[in-house]
Design an enzyme around this catalytic site. Structure first.
Site, PDB file in Angstrom:
ATOM      1  N   PRO A   9     -36.455  14.490   1.593  1.00  0.00           N
ATOM      2  CG  PRO A   9     -35.702  12.562   0.560  1.00  0.00           C
ATOM      3  CD  PRO A   9     -35.295  13.621   1.519  1.00  0.00           C
ATOM      4  CG  ASN A  10     -41.151  12.385  -1.202  1.00  0.00           C
ATOM      5  OD1 ASN A  10     -41.498  12.955  -2.228  1.00  0.00           O
ATOM      6  ND2 ASN A  10     -40.391  11.301  -1.211  1.00  0.00           N
ATOM      7  NE  ARG A  17     -51.517  10.719  -2.113  1.00  0.00           N
ATOM      8  CZ  ARG A  17     -50.934   9.959  -3.038  1.00  0.00           C
ATOM      9  NH1 ARG A  17     -50.323  10.524  -4.039  1.00  0.00           N
ATOM     10  NH2 ARG A  17     -50.991   8.641  -2.965  1.00  0.00           N
ATOM     11  CG  ASN A  73     -37.838  13.531   9.081  1.00  0.00           C
ATOM     12  OD1 ASN A  73     -37.308  12.581   8.521  1.00  0.00           O
ATOM     13  ND2 ASN A  73     -39.129  13.571   9.361  1.00  0.00           N
ATOM     14  CB  ALA A  76     -36.476   7.967   1.650  1.00  0.00           C
ATOM     15  CD  GLU A  97     -32.187   9.416  12.925  1.00  0.00           C
ATOM     16  OE1 GLU A  97     -31.334   9.058  13.771  1.00  0.00           O
ATOM     17  OE2 GLU A  97     -32.601   8.690  12.008  1.00  0.00           O
ATOM     18  CG  HIS A  99     -37.340   9.193  11.767  1.00  0.00           C
ATOM     19  ND1 HIS A  99     -37.042   9.480  10.454  1.00  0.00           N
ATOM     20  CD2 HIS A  99     -36.183   8.844  12.364  1.00  0.00           C
ATOM     21  CE1 HIS A  99     -35.753   9.290  10.268  1.00  0.00           C
ATOM     22  NE2 HIS A  99     -35.202   8.913  11.410  1.00  0.00           N
TER      23      HIS A  99
HETATM   24  O1  CA2 Z   1     -41.378   9.196   9.745  1.00  0.00           O
HETATM   25  C1  CA2 Z   1     -40.644   9.998   9.167  1.00  0.00           C
HETATM   26  O2  CA2 Z   1     -40.547  11.169   9.495  1.00  0.00           O
HETATM   27  C2  CA2 Z   1     -39.842   9.529   7.953  1.00  0.00           C
HETATM   28  O3  CA2 Z   1     -38.553  10.122   8.046  1.00  0.00           O
HETATM   29  C3  CA2 Z   1     -40.578  10.029   6.743  1.00  0.00           C
HETATM   30  C4  CA2 Z   1     -39.977   9.560   5.415  1.00  0.00           C
HETATM   31  C5  CA2 Z   1     -39.761   8.049   5.419  1.00  0.00           C
HETATM   32  O4  CA2 Z   1     -39.084   7.662   4.239  1.00  0.00           O
HETATM   33  C6  CA2 Z   1     -38.974   7.600   6.625  1.00  0.00           C
HETATM   34  O5  CA2 Z   1     -38.843   6.204   6.591  1.00  0.00           O
HETATM   35  C7  CA2 Z   1     -39.663   8.021   7.902  1.00  0.00           C
HETATM   36  C8  CA2 Z   1     -40.894   9.879   4.238  1.00  0.00           C
HETATM   37  C9  CA2 Z   1     -41.448  11.241   4.217  1.00  0.00           C
HETATM   38  C10 CA2 Z   1     -42.522  11.273   3.187  1.00  0.00           C
HETATM   39  O6  CA2 Z   1     -43.422  12.279   3.544  1.00  0.00           O
HETATM   40  C11 CA2 Z   1     -44.626  12.289   2.938  1.00  0.00           C
HETATM   41  C12 CA2 Z   1     -45.515  13.227   3.387  1.00  0.00           C
HETATM   42  C13 CA2 Z   1     -46.756  13.284   2.815  1.00  0.00           C
HETATM   43  C14 CA2 Z   1     -47.100  12.438   1.783  1.00  0.00           C
HETATM   44  C15 CA2 Z   1     -46.196  11.503   1.342  1.00  0.00           C
HETATM   45  C16 CA2 Z   1     -44.948  11.443   1.908  1.00  0.00           C
END
Ligand code: CA2
Length: 147
Positions: A9-10, A17, A73, A76, A97, A99
């Site tokens: 997700p995201n 962002r 990846n 969340a 995995e 991040h």
């Molecule tokens: O560091 C990472 O790759 C994470 O997996 C990214 C997740 C976060 O919940 C993990 O704790 C760590 C969130 C990805 C959100 O990606 C965004 C990208 C651009 C703008 C907002 C969020």
């Protein structure tokens, strides 16, 4: 060799962002980077991004008997999803995995990962480069080398 790259997700919002945490390159840039690396290495690669836990579980199940390795990846869902952990266990495909950020240097709740329980390696805080390292890990793993 055939690798599946899953982003949760995201991660489709990359570059749009929070550039301070995730950089200013987009999800499409990320896929192009990984694609180029896999082309150089003679690896077939498929990409999947979803904001939905069940869809990620379905895609992992679809990989059964088809993919030689998974780079994931889980976003969340890393910190919450027993379902994704169980799917990875069920298909028994070597998984790395990744991040983008260093989750150990952020909020307490990001330090726990269900997927780490099954991953052959977890790469944190190396930005997009971490995905390329994951491809190398899977390549070496398939040759029978250690992590
Ligand atoms: O560091 C990472 O790759 C994470 O997996 C990214 C997740 C976060 O919940 C993990 O704790 C760590 C969130 C990805 C959100 O990606 C965004 C990208 C651009 C703008 C907002 C969020």
């Amino acid at each position: 060799m055939n690798i599946l790259v899953i982003n949760g997700p995201n991660l489709n919002m990359l570059g749009i962002r929070e550039p301070g945490i995730y950089g200013s390159d987009t999800y499409e840039d990320l896929c192009a980077l990984i694609h180029g690396k896999c082309e150089d290495e003679g690896i077939d690669v498929e990409f999947f991004q979803s904001n939905h836990e069940g869809d990620i579980v379905d895609r992992i199940q679809e990989a059964y008997g088809k993919s030689d390795g998974i780079v994931i990846n889980p976003g969340a869902y890393t910190h919450t999803s027993v379902a994704i952990l169980d799917a990875l266990k069920a298909v028994s495909i070597p998984t790395v995995e990744v991040h983008i950020s260093d989750v150990d240097e952020r909020e307490e709740f990001r330090k726990w990962s269900y997927v780490s329980l099954v991953a052959v390696q977890t790469i944190k805080g190396h930005g997009f480069q971490g995905y390329l390292e994951a491809v190398d890990t899977l390549k070496n793993y398939s040759k029978g080398d250690a992590k």
